[in-house]
Design an enzyme around this catalytic site. Structure first.
Site, PDB file in Angstrom:
ATOM      1  N   ARG A  61      22.680  12.799 -61.794  1.00  0.00           N
ATOM      2  CA  ARG A  61      24.263  13.610 -61.443  1.00  0.00           C
ATOM      3  C   ARG A  61      24.051  13.818 -63.126  1.00  0.00           C
ATOM      4  O   ARG A  61      24.407  14.789 -63.835  1.00  0.00           O
ATOM      5  CB  ARG A  61      25.861  12.590 -61.660  1.00  0.00           C
ATOM      6  CG  ARG A  61      25.604  12.419 -60.447  1.00  0.00           C
ATOM      7  CD  ARG A  61      26.848  11.894 -60.228  1.00  0.00           C
ATOM      8  NE  ARG A  61      27.046  11.170 -58.817  1.00  0.00           N
ATOM      9  CZ  ARG A  61      27.651  10.241 -58.205  1.00  0.00           C
ATOM     10  NH1 ARG A  61      26.569   9.244 -59.029  1.00  0.00           N
ATOM     11  NH2 ARG A  61      27.518   9.774 -56.996  1.00  0.00           N
ATOM     12  N   LYS A  98      22.952   3.095 -44.980  1.00  0.00           N
ATOM     13  CA  LYS A  98      23.373   2.818 -43.707  1.00  0.00           C
ATOM     14  C   LYS A  98      24.318   3.923 -42.709  1.00  0.00           C
ATOM     15  O   LYS A  98      24.366   4.002 -41.899  1.00  0.00           O
ATOM     16  CB  LYS A  98      23.750   1.135 -43.560  1.00  0.00           C
ATOM     17  CG  LYS A  98      24.717   0.964 -44.701  1.00  0.00           C
ATOM     18  CD  LYS A  98      24.572   0.608 -46.103  1.00  0.00           C
ATOM     19  CE  LYS A  98      25.697  -0.403 -46.671  1.00  0.00           C
ATOM     20  NZ  LYS A  98      25.104  -0.420 -48.243  1.00  0.00           N
ATOM     21  N   GLY A 158      18.267  -5.704 -46.370  1.00  0.00           N
ATOM     22  CA  GLY A 158      16.913  -5.140 -47.663  1.00  0.00           C
ATOM     23  C   GLY A 158      15.640  -5.936 -47.615  1.00  0.00           C
ATOM     24  O   GLY A 158      15.034  -4.801 -46.198  1.00  0.00           O
ATOM     25  N   ILE A 184      14.180  -8.396 -45.779  1.00  0.00           N
ATOM     26  CA  ILE A 184      14.579  -8.559 -44.556  1.00  0.00           C
ATOM     27  C   ILE A 184      13.317  -7.643 -43.339  1.00  0.00           C
ATOM     28  O   ILE A 184      14.945  -6.804 -43.158  1.00  0.00           O
ATOM     29  CB  ILE A 184      15.483  -9.104 -43.549  1.00  0.00           C
ATOM     30  CG1 ILE A 184      16.005 -10.260 -44.628  1.00  0.00           C
ATOM     31  CG2 ILE A 184      14.700 -10.156 -42.728  1.00  0.00           C
ATOM     32  CD1 ILE A 184      17.598 -10.990 -44.451  1.00  0.00           C
ATOM     33  N   GLY A 230      28.180  -9.841 -59.586  1.00  0.00           N
ATOM     34  CA  GLY A 230      28.426  -8.771 -59.208  1.00  0.00           C
ATOM     35  C   GLY A 230      27.664  -8.250 -57.940  1.00  0.00           C
ATOM     36  O   GLY A 230      27.102  -7.785 -57.628  1.00  0.00           O
ATOM     37  N   ASP A 235      30.586  -2.202 -43.682  1.00  0.00           N
ATOM     38  CA  ASP A 235      29.374  -2.700 -44.224  1.00  0.00           C
ATOM     39  C   ASP A 235      28.775  -2.955 -42.713  1.00  0.00           C
ATOM     40  O   ASP A 235      27.678  -1.985 -42.531  1.00  0.00           O
ATOM     41  CB  ASP A 235      28.909  -3.125 -45.216  1.00  0.00           C
ATOM     42  CG  ASP A 235      27.785  -3.431 -46.337  1.00  0.00           C
ATOM     43  OD1 ASP A 235      27.098  -1.819 -46.481  1.00  0.00           O
ATOM     44  OD2 ASP A 235      27.395  -4.685 -45.656  1.00  0.00           O
ATOM     45  N   LYS A 282      25.814  -1.578 -40.643  1.00  0.00           N
ATOM     46  CA  LYS A 282      24.486  -1.957 -39.765  1.00  0.00           C
ATOM     47  C   LYS A 282      24.828  -2.572 -38.573  1.00  0.00           C
ATOM     48  O   LYS A 282      23.016  -2.688 -38.117  1.00  0.00           O
ATOM     49  CB  LYS A 282      24.713  -3.225 -40.554  1.00  0.00           C
ATOM     50  CG  LYS A 282      24.699  -3.062 -42.593  1.00  0.00           C
ATOM     51  CD  LYS A 282      24.664  -3.881 -43.548  1.00  0.00           C
ATOM     52  CE  LYS A 282      24.239  -3.904 -44.653  1.00  0.00           C
ATOM     53  NZ  LYS A 282      24.566  -5.199 -45.375  1.00  0.00           N
TER      54      LYS A 282
END
Length: 422
Positions: A45, A105, A134, A136, A187, A201, A205
């Site tokens: 950006r 996703k 991630g 896995i 975080g 989310d 997935k």
């Protein structure tokens, strides 16, 4: 030595993680794989922003066309996140014959058919291991290692934020809000946590996982979704007294030709492998007719775990002479809107003789039998006591119908949580 030109769409935490990993592992990948990756253009950006990797200014551009139209770029890595403009940029890359590697996703789940079709028609690859869990390698396992199996169920903890929150509520008795605030401080949760805590989310997935498991596209709109914002410490504690642990589960099953795809809070027995998955970790529990039961476990988010999966896909894409696309054949036509499982029910019931038998009779009339029941605490100011019970395996719709017919003179529902024992 084979040199492969790559371009980045976006360069936030994940993109910087990929850039650092490519630099760190450059010599090893050249020696092991015989491939040198040449990062040619990086869409950002703002070119003046400070970044988490030492990236030369000469690579940065604010024009997407510099990435999408460069004939020397064979593989485009997408790190923008969100549905748009990421999906349209990926479409343009595929239509130009460029292979796409992504962790997105949301864009993948909402534009599955278009992206797969574009890749197939233009001979491009589409790689998305990092879109679910991630580091896995669950996507690779579904597409390759487990192809000899008929998968009957996929049950997973596939959102680390909610798993951290529920783990805190379980281990420390924290309230939902206190656990969420701590996740935000660390975080692990966004300032606006809606996508995580309301199950969006995980639904994206699960759309991807269930499509791969059952070889039919399960649209994200068909995934039943319920978040954890209504969960209380009392629910968690009472479940523990029954030997149960609460998780936000993504559940996909195929029973009698019908597919279930649902995301919601659910108890699992303390003995179940998923019960021990704590903190921000992810795990996916798969059952196949030949492989039996197996669990994939690890870090499902973070810049470097996600970068690990992305670079793995990048390496595979660079080595393939002919790209293979997921073995998914058309849309799923029969997605269940009802399912059977054990139900945990917490109620406030009037503390008078005969009330419990009337409640049991009400549920029985809907084909729901009660397996065990306990009374918790003392009578409140309205003359009601808290009761908690577990049903035998019962239809979701039947349990809801019984609750809807309940007279407030008998009791009121406080919470209903499914129990997954399979």
């Amino acid at each position: 030595m084979k040199t492969v030109g790559i371009g980045f769409l976006g360069c936030g935490n994940i993109g910087c993680g990929v850039y650092r990993l490519l630099e760190q592992q450059r010599a090893q990948m050249e020696e092991n794989e015989g491939i040198s990756f040449d990062v040619r253009q990086i869409l950002v950006r703002s070119t003046g922003k400070r970044r988490g990797a030492d990236i030369p200014d000469s690579l940065l551009t604010t024009c997407a066309q510099d990435v999408l139209a460069d004939p020397e770029i064979a593989i485009v890595m997408e790190f923008m996140g969100g549905e748009q403009p990421a999906a349209s940029y990926m479409m343009r890359a595929l239509e130009a014959g460029k292979t796409v590697v992504t962790a997105n996703k949301m864009a993948l789940a909402t534009h599955w058919n278009e992206l797969i079709r574009a890749a197939r028609e233009h001979g491009a690859g589409l790689y998305f291991e990092a879109s679910v869990c991630g580091a896995i390698p669950i996507i690779r396992a579904m597409c390759d290692s487990l192809q000899a199996n008929r998968i009957s169920s996929v049950t997973g903890i596939i959102n680390g934020t909610t798993n951290y929150i529920l783990s805190r509520m379980s281990s420390e008795g924290a309230s939902y809000q206190a656990a969420l605030s701590e996740a935000q401080r660390l975080g692990l949760a966004e300032p606006d946590p809606t996508a995580d805590v309301e199950g969006f989310d995980a639904a994206y997935k699960l759309s991807i996982l269930s499509s791969l498991a059952f070889h039919r596209h399960v649209p994200v709109e068909s995934v039943y979704r319920e978040g954890i914002s209504g969960v209380t410490p009392e629910d968690v504690q009472f479940g523990r007294e029954f030997g149960l642990t609460l998780k936000l589960l993504a559940v996909a099953k195929e029973e009698n030709g019908r597919i279930q795809a649902r995301v919601h809070p659910a108890f699992v027995p303390d003995s179940h492998p998923l019960a021990s998955v704590g903190g921000a970790f992810n795990a996916v529990y798969v059952s196949g007719h030949a492989c039996g039961e197996m669990m994939f476990y690890g870090r499902g988010a973070g810049d470097m775990p996600t970068a690990s999966a992305l670079v793995s896909d990048l390496t595979m894409a660079a080595k393939e002479k002919s790209h293979r696309l997921p073995a998914v054949f058309g849309d799923a036509e029969d997605i269940a809107d009802d399912w059977t499982c054990v139900h945990f029910v917490r109620m406030l019931a009037t503390d008078e003789p005969g009330v419990l038998s009337e409640l049991a009779g009400l549920f029985a009339r809907h084909g729901v039998s009660i397996a065990s029941m306990v009374q918790k605490g003392e009578r409140d100011a309205q003359g009601r006591v808290q009761i908690v019970f577990l049903t035998h395996r019962a239809s979701e719709c039947a349990v809801r119908a019984a609750i809807s017919e309940m007279d407030e003179a008998l009791g009121v529902q406080v919470s209903i949580i499914r129990v997954e024992k399979d």
